[in-house]
Design an enzyme around this catalytic site. Structure first.
Site, short mmCIF file in Angstrom:
data_model
loop_
_atom_site.label_atom_id
_atom_site.label_comp_id
_atom_site.label_asym_id
_atom_site.label_seq_id
_atom_site.Cartn_x
_atom_site.Cartn_y
_atom_site.Cartn_z
N HIS A 83 0.90 -1.16 0.06
CA HIS A 83 0.03 -0.04 -0.03
C HIS A 83 0.87 1.35 -0.03
CE1 HIS A 83 -2.82 -2.89 2.54
NE2 HIS A 83 -3.29 -2.83 1.27
N HIS A 85 1.00 4.65 2.01
CA HIS A 85 0.64 5.16 3.23
C HIS A 85 0.79 6.62 3.13
CE1 HIS A 85 -0.31 1.55 5.97
NE2 HIS A 85 -0.06 1.04 4.85
N HIS A 101 -3.43 4.27 5.36
CA HIS A 101 -3.59 4.16 3.83
C HIS A 101 -3.71 5.64 3.39
CE1 HIS A 101 -4.71 -0.11 3.18
NE2 HIS A 101 -3.61 0.05 3.87
N HIS A 109 -11.84 1.31 1.77
CA HIS A 109 -10.71 0.44 1.46
C HIS A 109 -11.38 -0.50 0.51
CE1 HIS A 109 -7.10 -2.08 1.32
NE2 HIS A 109 -7.92 -3.39 1.70
N HIS A 118 -8.99 3.18 -1.65
CA HIS A 118 -8.30 4.30 -1.46
C HIS A 118 -7.23 4.43 -2.43
CE1 HIS A 118 -8.39 2.97 2.86
NE2 HIS A 118 -9.61 3.55 2.54
N ASP A 121 -4.39 1.90 -2.02
CA ASP A 121 -4.84 0.55 -2.09
C ASP A 121 -4.41 -0.25 -3.17
OD1 ASP A 121 -6.46 0.54 0.12
OD2 ASP A 121 -8.19 0.81 -0.86
N HIS A 161 2.96 -5.18 4.03
CA HIS A 161 2.42 -6.31 5.06
C HIS A 161 2.92 -7.59 4.96
CE1 HIS A 161 -0.20 -2.69 6.39
NE2 HIS A 161 0.18 -2.32 5.04
N ARG A 178 3.27 -4.30 9.63
CA ARG A 178 3.91 -3.91 8.46
C ARG A 178 5.30 -4.33 8.51
NH1 ARG A 178 1.53 2.38 9.46
NH2 ARG A 178 -0.71 1.78 9.61
#
Length: 189
Positions: A83, A85, A101, A109, A118, A121, A161, A178
């Site tokens: 993702h 962030h 995010h 999401h 997002h 995403d 992740h 993460r």
């Protein structure tokens, strides 16, 4: 000899004074647009949450399209969420400093380019048996160092992740710890 010299000077002068190349149709004359140069930003991903993740995610924009190329290693085999962030801060050991995010349009999401997602995403990448994963994505929903804060990815971070993004759990896909983080930084050229 004198005539040759004068003819040569005239040829040089004529060639040096050419106008820009023009395309002509039957009634309109238009100048050819210059080719847009590309601009690049890079995230150097480092390990977080006691993982061994490392790699590079490169973003290149040309003619309004951003191409992302992720090359990562040190992953466990299988799928991992990736993702963008909201903060370009990977200083925390668990990458919590990167924030949530990136979601400048306040959407739910979800899966990339489907109803409700997002701008951060990206989805999932697949690590092979050696822990290596690559992913390429192309979009006009991002820009590099532009003035549109709903599109500008510079100053954000890439986060990898531990688990797969289920594309539906709110607000972040239930993707787990993460394990890798890198700030997206404009490259000097």
């Amino acid at each position: 000899m004198k005539n040759f010299f004068i003819v040569t000077l005239l040829c040089v002068a004529l060639v040096g004074c050419k106008e820009p190349v023009k395309q002509t149709d039957t009634n309109n004359e238009t100048e050819v647009a210059p080719v847009e140069k590309s601009i690049t930003a890079t995230a150097l991903v480092s390990a977080k949450s006691n993982s061994a993740v490392s790699g590079t995610v490169t973003f290149t924009e040309s003619n309004g399209i951003v191409v992302m190329n992720a090359n990562l290693s040190g992953l466990t085999p299988g799928p991992h969420a990736i993702h963008i962030h909201e903060n370009g801060d990977c200083s925390a050991d668990d990458a919590s400093s990167a924030g949530g995010h990136w979601n400048p349009t306040q959407d739910d999401h979800g899966a990339w380019e489907h109803k409700g997602f997002h701008k951060g995403d990206i989805g999932n990448l697949q690590a092979d048996e050696n822990g290596i994963a690559t992913l390429t994505l192309e979009t006009d929903l991002w820009c590099i160092n532009c003035e549109d804060e709903t599109k500008n990815i510079v100053g954000k971070s890439i986060v990898i992740h531990k688990d797969v993004d289920d594309m539906k759990s709110q607000p972040s896909g239930n993707a787990g710890d993460r394990i890798g983080c890198g700030e997206i930084v404009l490259e000097d050229k």
